[in-house]
Design a protein around this motif. Structure first.
Motif, PDB file in Angstrom:
ATOM      1  N   ILE A  38      21.177   2.808   0.831  1.00  0.00           N
ATOM      2  CA  ILE A  38      20.542   1.957   1.830  1.00  0.00           C
ATOM      3  C   ILE A  38      19.104   2.393   2.075  1.00  0.00           C
ATOM      4  N   LEU A  39      18.861   3.706   2.078  1.00  0.00           N
ATOM      5  CA  LEU A  39      17.480   4.190   2.215  1.00  0.00           C
ATOM      6  C   LEU A  39      16.620   3.699   1.054  1.00  0.00           C
ATOM      7  N   ALA A  40      17.166   3.744  -0.152  1.00  0.00           N
ATOM      8  CA  ALA A  40      16.419   3.265  -1.316  1.00  0.00           C
ATOM      9  C   ALA A  40      16.126   1.771  -1.196  1.00  0.00           C
ATOM     10  N   LEU A  41      17.084   1.017  -0.696  1.00  0.00           N
ATOM     11  CA  LEU A  41      16.892  -0.419  -0.524  1.00  0.00           C
ATOM     12  C   LEU A  41      15.799  -0.716   0.499  1.00  0.00           C
ATOM     13  N   LEU A  42      15.853  -0.043   1.640  1.00  0.00           N
ATOM     14  CA  LEU A  42      14.890  -0.325   2.707  1.00  0.00           C
ATOM     15  C   LEU A  42      13.491   0.198   2.390  1.00  0.00           C
ATOM     16  N   THR A  43      13.397   1.395   1.846  1.00  0.00           N
ATOM     17  CA  THR A  43      12.070   1.940   1.554  1.00  0.00           C
ATOM     18  C   THR A  43      11.437   1.255   0.343  1.00  0.00           C
ATOM     19  N   GLY A  44      12.246   0.845  -0.603  1.00  0.00           N
ATOM     20  CA  GLY A  44      11.708   0.142  -1.770  1.00  0.00           C
ATOM     21  C   GLY A  44      11.043  -1.164  -1.398  1.00  0.00           C
ATOM     22  N   ARG A  45      11.581  -1.811  -0.375  1.00  0.00           N
ATOM     23  CA  ARG A  45      11.004  -3.085   0.060  1.00  0.00           C
ATOM     24  C   ARG A  45       9.597  -2.901   0.628  1.00  0.00           C
ATOM     25  N   PHE A  46       9.324  -1.744   1.223  1.00  0.00           N
ATOM     26  CA  PHE A  46       8.015  -1.511   1.824  1.00  0.00           C
ATOM     27  C   PHE A  46       7.066  -0.769   0.896  1.00  0.00           C
ATOM     28  N   LEU A  47       7.582  -0.039  -0.053  1.00  0.00           N
ATOM     29  CA  LEU A  47       6.702   0.691  -0.968  1.00  0.00           C
ATOM     30  C   LEU A  47       6.201  -0.190  -2.113  1.00  0.00           C
ATOM     31  N   ARG A  48       6.944  -1.225  -2.437  1.00  0.00           N
ATOM     32  CA  ARG A  48       6.540  -2.128  -3.522  1.00  0.00           C
ATOM     33  C   ARG A  48       5.172  -2.775  -3.249  1.00  0.00           C
ATOM     34  N   PRO A  49       4.911  -3.317  -2.049  1.00  0.00           N
ATOM     35  CA  PRO A  49       3.572  -3.894  -1.814  1.00  0.00           C
ATOM     36  C   PRO A  49       2.450  -2.855  -1.866  1.00  0.00           C
ATOM     37  N   VAL A  50       2.755  -1.630  -1.472  1.00  0.00           N
ATOM     38  CA  VAL A  50       1.736  -0.578  -1.546  1.00  0.00           C
ATOM     39  C   VAL A  50       1.382  -0.311  -3.005  1.00  0.00           C
ATOM     40  N   LEU A  51       2.376  -0.261  -3.868  1.00  0.00           N
ATOM     41  CA  LEU A  51       2.116  -0.055  -5.291  1.00  0.00           C
ATOM     42  C   LEU A  51       1.363  -1.231  -5.913  1.00  0.00           C
ATOM     43  N   ILE A  52       1.737  -2.440  -5.538  1.00  0.00           N
ATOM     44  CA  ILE A  52       1.050  -3.621  -6.065  1.00  0.00           C
ATOM     45  C   ILE A  52      -0.408  -3.629  -5.615  1.00  0.00           C
ATOM     46  N   ALA A  53      -0.647  -3.262  -4.356  1.00  0.00           N
ATOM     47  CA  ALA A  53      -2.029  -3.204  -3.855  1.00  0.00           C
ATOM     48  C   ALA A  53      -2.838  -2.167  -4.621  1.00  0.00           C
ATOM     49  N   ASN A  54      -2.219  -1.037  -4.970  1.00  0.00           N
ATOM     50  CA  ASN A  54      -2.929  -0.020  -5.747  1.00  0.00           C
ATOM     51  C   ASN A  54      -3.257  -0.524  -7.147  1.00  0.00           C
ATOM     52  N   VAL A  55      -2.336  -1.217  -7.763  1.00  0.00           N
ATOM     53  CA  VAL A  55      -2.581  -1.736  -9.113  1.00  0.00           C
ATOM     54  C   VAL A  55      -3.716  -2.757  -9.099  1.00  0.00           C
ATOM     55  N   ILE A  56      -3.787  -3.557  -8.047  1.00  0.00           N
ATOM     56  CA  ILE A  56      -4.867  -4.537  -7.940  1.00  0.00           C
ATOM     57  C   ILE A  56      -6.196  -3.852  -7.613  1.00  0.00           C
ATOM     58  N   ALA A  57      -6.173  -2.844  -6.741  1.00  0.00           N
ATOM     59  CA  ALA A  57      -7.414  -2.233  -6.260  1.00  0.00           C
ATOM     60  C   ALA A  57      -8.038  -1.262  -7.258  1.00  0.00           C
ATOM     61  N   TRP A  58      -7.247  -0.618  -8.102  1.00  0.00           N
ATOM     62  CA  TRP A  58      -7.797   0.387  -9.024  1.00  0.00           C
ATOM     63  C   TRP A  58      -8.877  -0.166  -9.945  1.00  0.00           C
ATOM     64  N   PRO A  59      -8.645  -1.258 -10.659  1.00  0.00           N
ATOM     65  CA  PRO A  59      -9.715  -1.752 -11.559  1.00  0.00           C
ATOM     66  C   PRO A  59     -10.970  -2.189 -10.799  1.00  0.00           C
ATOM     67  N   VAL A  60     -10.781  -2.822  -9.647  1.00  0.00           N
ATOM     68  CA  VAL A  60     -11.938  -3.262  -8.859  1.00  0.00           C
ATOM     69  C   VAL A  60     -12.745  -2.052  -8.390  1.00  0.00           C
ATOM     70  N   ALA A  61     -12.042  -1.054  -7.870  1.00  0.00           N
ATOM     71  CA  ALA A  61     -12.729   0.153  -7.401  1.00  0.00           C
ATOM     72  C   ALA A  61     -13.389   0.889  -8.560  1.00  0.00           C
ATOM     73  N   TRP A  62     -12.743   0.904  -9.722  1.00  0.00           N
ATOM     74  CA  TRP A  62     -13.307   1.573 -10.901  1.00  0.00           C
ATOM     75  C   TRP A  62     -14.647   0.941 -11.287  1.00  0.00           C
ATOM     76  N   VAL A  63     -14.680  -0.388 -11.343  1.00  0.00           N
ATOM     77  CA  VAL A  63     -15.903  -1.091 -11.733  1.00  0.00           C
ATOM     78  C   VAL A  63     -16.998  -0.881 -10.686  1.00  0.00           C
ATOM     79  N   LEU A  64     -16.658  -1.011  -9.424  1.00  0.00           N
ATOM     80  CA  LEU A  64     -17.658  -0.843  -8.372  1.00  0.00           C
ATOM     81  C   LEU A  64     -18.179   0.590  -8.307  1.00  0.00           C
ATOM     82  N   MET A  65     -17.317   1.556  -8.421  1.00  0.00           N
ATOM     83  CA  MET A  65     -17.745   2.960  -8.374  1.00  0.00           C
ATOM     84  C   MET A  65     -18.584   3.327  -9.601  1.00  0.00           C
ATOM     85  N   ARG A  66     -18.192   2.815 -10.766  1.00  0.00           N
ATOM     86  CA  ARG A  66     -18.960   3.101 -11.975  1.00  0.00           C
ATOM     87  C   ARG A  66     -20.368   2.537 -11.867  1.00  0.00           C
ATOM     88  N   GLY A  67     -20.491   1.323 -11.314  1.00  0.00           N
ATOM     89  CA  GLY A  67     -21.815   0.725 -11.130  1.00  0.00           C
ATOM     90  C   GLY A  67     -22.646   1.478 -10.108  1.00  0.00           C
TER      91      GLY A  67
END
Length: 117
Positions: A38-67
């Motif tokens: 049950i802990l895995a079920l409940l925490t997975g539901r909230f950690l998934r959006p955090v991981l998706i946000a990181n996957v989206i933000a990494w390339p954008v941050a990489w390009v902006l920081m490199r520039g």
């Protein structure tokens, strides 16, 4: 301040979600699910959006920081280590925000959860 507001929002969202799913948690416990499941079920539901946000933000941050870093006279290499540290920190903050509620809901007897309407 922004991290505190985000934690407060995540805490409220997890409270609402867990209260809405109490009967489901009770039924899962009756059918043999353990506290860890049950802990895995409940925490997975909230950690998934955090991981998706990181996957989206990494390339954008990489390009902006490199520039931005290319404008300086002294060159600094940009490694994935800062991004990984931030991702682990965000996961830790999200997990520490919701773990107390998820544990309380997972350890509650199924009879109490099934009586609630």
């Amino acid at each position: 301040m922004a991290i505190m507001i985000a934690c407060l929002g995540l805490y409220g969202l997890s409270t609402f979600n867990i209260s809405q799913r109490m009967q489901e948690i009770g039924i899962r416990k009756v059918l043999g699910a353990g506290t860890r499941d049950i802990l895995a079920l409940l925490t997975g539901r909230f950690l998934r959006p955090v991981l998706i946000a990181n996957v989206i933000a990494w390339p954008v941050a990489w390009v902006l920081m490199r520039g931005w870093l290319s404008g300086f006279d002294q060159r600094v290499t940009l490694t994935p280590l800062p991004f990984a540290i931030v991702a682990i920190g965000a996961l830790f903050i999200a997990l520490s925000t919701i773990i107390s509620q998820a544990t309380r809901a997972a350890r509650q007897p199924p009879v109490v959860a099934l009586r609630q309407n």
